[in-house]
Write an enzyme that holds these catalytic residues in place. Sequence first.
Site, PDB file in Angstrom:
ATOM      1  N   HIS A   5     -11.926 -15.177 -15.884  1.00  0.00           N
ATOM      2  CA  HIS A   5     -11.841 -16.141 -16.756  1.00  0.00           C
ATOM      3  C   HIS A   5     -10.981 -17.012 -16.913  1.00  0.00           C
ATOM      4  CE1 HIS A   5     -12.350 -17.569 -21.244  1.00  0.00           C
ATOM      5  NE2 HIS A   5     -12.950 -18.280 -20.593  1.00  0.00           N
ATOM      6  N   GLU A  49      -7.866 -15.553 -16.901  1.00  0.00           N
ATOM      7  CA  GLU A  49      -7.426 -13.927 -17.641  1.00  0.00           C
ATOM      8  C   GLU A  49      -8.685 -12.885 -16.259  1.00  0.00           C
ATOM      9  OE1 GLU A  49      -7.588 -13.795 -22.980  1.00  0.00           O
ATOM     10  OE2 GLU A  49      -9.924 -14.730 -21.968  1.00  0.00           O
ATOM     11  N   ASN A  75      -9.534 -15.151 -26.921  1.00  0.00           N
ATOM     12  CA  ASN A  75     -10.594 -16.301 -27.821  1.00  0.00           C
ATOM     13  C   ASN A  75     -10.231 -15.065 -28.482  1.00  0.00           C
ATOM     14  OD1 ASN A  75     -11.650 -18.799 -26.222  1.00  0.00           O
ATOM     15  ND2 ASN A  75     -12.379 -17.506 -25.139  1.00  0.00           N
ATOM     16  N   SER A 134     -16.805 -15.909 -21.274  1.00  0.00           N
ATOM     17  CA  SER A 134     -15.480 -15.930 -22.883  1.00  0.00           C
ATOM     18  C   SER A 134     -15.382 -14.946 -23.241  1.00  0.00           C
ATOM     19  CB  SER A 134     -15.514 -16.961 -23.367  1.00  0.00           C
ATOM     20  OG  SER A 134     -15.715 -18.003 -22.217  1.00  0.00           O
TER      21      SER A 134
HETATM   22  N1  CAA Z   1      -6.233 -32.146 -12.030  1.00  0.00           N
HETATM   23  C1  CAA Z   1      -4.489 -32.374 -12.366  1.00  0.00           C
HETATM   24  N2  CAA Z   1      -4.496 -32.779 -12.857  1.00  0.00           N
HETATM   25  C2  CAA Z   1      -4.571 -33.009 -14.073  1.00  0.00           C
HETATM   26  C3  CAA Z   1      -6.208 -33.185 -13.914  1.00  0.00           C
HETATM   27  C4  CAA Z   1      -6.510 -33.543 -12.783  1.00  0.00           C
HETATM   28  N3  CAA Z   1      -8.441 -33.942 -13.296  1.00  0.00           N
HETATM   29  N4  CAA Z   1      -6.615 -34.314 -15.496  1.00  0.00           N
HETATM   30  C5  CAA Z   1      -5.109 -34.331 -15.651  1.00  0.00           C
HETATM   31  N5  CAA Z   1      -4.153 -34.172 -15.424  1.00  0.00           N
HETATM   32  C6  CAA Z   1      -2.807 -33.105 -15.825  1.00  0.00           C
HETATM   33  C7  CAA Z   1      -1.878 -34.359 -16.141  1.00  0.00           C
HETATM   34  O1  CAA Z   1      -1.274 -35.307 -14.522  1.00  0.00           O
HETATM   35  C8  CAA Z   1      -1.016 -34.397 -16.873  1.00  0.00           C
HETATM   36  O2  CAA Z   1       0.346 -33.382 -16.134  1.00  0.00           O
HETATM   37  P1  CAA Z   1       1.406 -34.472 -15.929  1.00  0.00           P
HETATM   38  O3  CAA Z   1       1.550 -34.491 -17.678  1.00  0.00           O
HETATM   39  O4  CAA Z   1       2.437 -33.461 -15.397  1.00  0.00           O
HETATM   40  O5  CAA Z   1       1.339 -35.612 -15.657  1.00  0.00           O
HETATM   41  C9  CAA Z   1      -1.829 -33.337 -17.972  1.00  0.00           C
HETATM   42  O6  CAA Z   1      -2.828 -32.799 -17.333  1.00  0.00           O
HETATM   43  C10 CAA Z   1      -1.805 -33.005 -18.833  1.00  0.00           C
HETATM   44  O7  CAA Z   1      -3.370 -35.047 -18.932  1.00  0.00           O
HETATM   45  P2  CAA Z   1      -3.352 -36.485 -19.629  1.00  0.00           P
HETATM   46  O8  CAA Z   1      -2.218 -36.597 -20.190  1.00  0.00           O
HETATM   47  O9  CAA Z   1      -4.255 -37.144 -19.058  1.00  0.00           O
HETATM   48  O10 CAA Z   1      -4.209 -35.242 -20.861  1.00  0.00           O
HETATM   49  P3  CAA Z   1      -4.103 -35.308 -22.193  1.00  0.00           P
HETATM   50  O11 CAA Z   1      -1.682 -35.202 -22.214  1.00  0.00           O
HETATM   51  O12 CAA Z   1      -4.194 -36.230 -23.279  1.00  0.00           O
HETATM   52  O13 CAA Z   1      -3.571 -33.800 -22.181  1.00  0.00           O
HETATM   53  C11 CAA Z   1      -5.261 -31.742 -22.317  1.00  0.00           C
HETATM   54  C12 CAA Z   1      -5.331 -33.245 -22.742  1.00  0.00           C
HETATM   55  C13 CAA Z   1      -5.139 -31.132 -20.944  1.00  0.00           C
HETATM   56  C14 CAA Z   1      -6.612 -31.649 -22.602  1.00  0.00           C
HETATM   57  C15 CAA Z   1      -4.032 -31.198 -23.760  1.00  0.00           C
HETATM   58  O14 CAA Z   1      -4.340 -32.114 -24.647  1.00  0.00           O
HETATM   59  C16 CAA Z   1      -4.356 -29.714 -23.435  1.00  0.00           C
HETATM   60  O15 CAA Z   1      -4.594 -29.145 -23.133  1.00  0.00           O
HETATM   61  N6  CAA Z   1      -5.455 -29.548 -24.387  1.00  0.00           N
HETATM   62  C17 CAA Z   1      -5.634 -28.318 -25.048  1.00  0.00           C
HETATM   63  C18 CAA Z   1      -6.364 -27.590 -23.711  1.00  0.00           C
HETATM   64  C19 CAA Z   1      -7.028 -26.049 -24.473  1.00  0.00           C
HETATM   65  O16 CAA Z   1      -6.371 -25.415 -24.959  1.00  0.00           O
HETATM   66  N7  CAA Z   1      -7.447 -25.673 -23.476  1.00  0.00           N
HETATM   67  C20 CAA Z   1      -8.361 -24.182 -23.501  1.00  0.00           C
HETATM   68  C21 CAA Z   1      -9.921 -24.198 -24.287  1.00  0.00           C
HETATM   69  S1  CAA Z   1     -10.199 -22.165 -24.466  1.00  0.00           S
HETATM   70  C22 CAA Z   1     -10.915 -22.004 -23.009  1.00  0.00           C
HETATM   71  O17 CAA Z   1     -11.126 -22.922 -22.010  1.00  0.00           O
HETATM   72  C23 CAA Z   1     -11.665 -21.117 -22.671  1.00  0.00           C
HETATM   73  C24 CAA Z   1     -12.641 -20.742 -23.609  1.00  0.00           C
HETATM   74  O18 CAA Z   1     -13.878 -19.237 -22.625  1.00  0.00           O
HETATM   75  C25 CAA Z   1     -13.261 -21.056 -24.425  1.00  0.00           C
END
Ligand code: CAA
Length: 291
Positions: A147, A159, A198, A126
């Site tokens: 990324h 990315e 980030n 990251s």
């Molecule tokens: N495979 C495929 N699809 C999946 C899955 C899997 N294993 N698990 C969940 N999904 C799908 C679900 O089917 C759902 O899709 P639909 O809305 O089309 O039905 C969707 O993903 C959301 O799943 P959930 O309803 O189970 O969960 P949620 O609604 O509580 O969402 C979350 C959970 C996806 C984590 C959501 O809260 C989210 O997007 N949060 C933000 C995450 C974020 O910002 N991540 C970036 C972090 S920064 C980073 O990673 C980079 C770094 O360098 C730090």
Amino acid sequence: MQGVMVVDIVSVGVVGGGLMGAGIAEVCARAGLDVIVREVTDAAAQVARQRVAGSLDRAVGRGKLAAGDAEATLGRIRFTTAFEDLTDVGLAIEAVAEDEAVKLEVFAQLDAALARPDALLASNTSSIPIMKLAMATGRPEQVVGIHFFNPVPVLPLVEMVTSLVTRPEVVADAEAFVVGVLGKTVIRSSDRAGFVVNALLVPYLLSAVRMLESGFATAADIDQGMVLGCAHPMGPLRLADLIGLDTVTAIAQSMYQEFREPLYSPPPLLMRMVSAGLLGRKSGRGFHAYA
Ligand code: CAA
């Protein structure tokens, strides 16, 4: 850029089977590729396998994947502790902890292990300069940043990060692979700590921690504020828990080291939580508690 893939990628090596490595292995296997995940011990490899299996189960439960496809996907992933098992891969993606020394060691070992001269060496870092990782190999022009975002199976972004010496053909191949084979969307960034996402996200997460630390709002209210007030899928403290507080701290430290910008400096509360082993969702407790 799509469809220009020169390198023949039928099998992918993933180094590290943590949150990100397991997710990357899963999306590659779901795209029909053979995947080899390298972990440090048999026990860690077993945990990585369970991580992928758990995520595939969730995908089946959410109606995103047929049960038979989940089984076939898991069947395409092999877990190992030997770098030599990655010898023939066309692409190796490093996804170990956000620790420069550890990543440098991995790149040196990948360089020794990968036999194909056209193999792409990628890092999921990251915040650590791709240039530094590339210089740990004898083929820095083959090294690129790919990324992913957590949860990898769900979030569509990647990315693509090029160092000063990455060959344009390598970037074209990596991008064609990520878009054409994995079905992700690419944004491009040059090689500076934090890249695009980030650089924007981390100061926001750290601000939320400072807000909590200063005592003027609770964790629940800070998170609810951003979920209900700005329609974010989750609040900043819950998101920090999802990423892992050790990882958030490591990214912030790399960014601070590069820019000396106080906004990137990890607040004491965050560092104390990491010292206490309160790492977020993966350890069961961070700013929130997890079952
Ligand atoms: N495979 C495929 N699809 C999946 C899955 C899997 N294993 N698990 C969940 N999904 C799908 C679900 O089917 C759902 O899709 P639909 O809305 O089309 O039905 C969707 O993903 C959301 O799943 P959930 O309803 O189970 O969960 P949620 O609604 O509580 O969402 C979350 C959970 C996806 C984590 C959501 O809260 C989210 O997007 N949060 C933000 C995450 C974020 O910002 N991540 C970036 C972090 S920064 C980073 O990673 C980079 C770094 O360098 C730090």
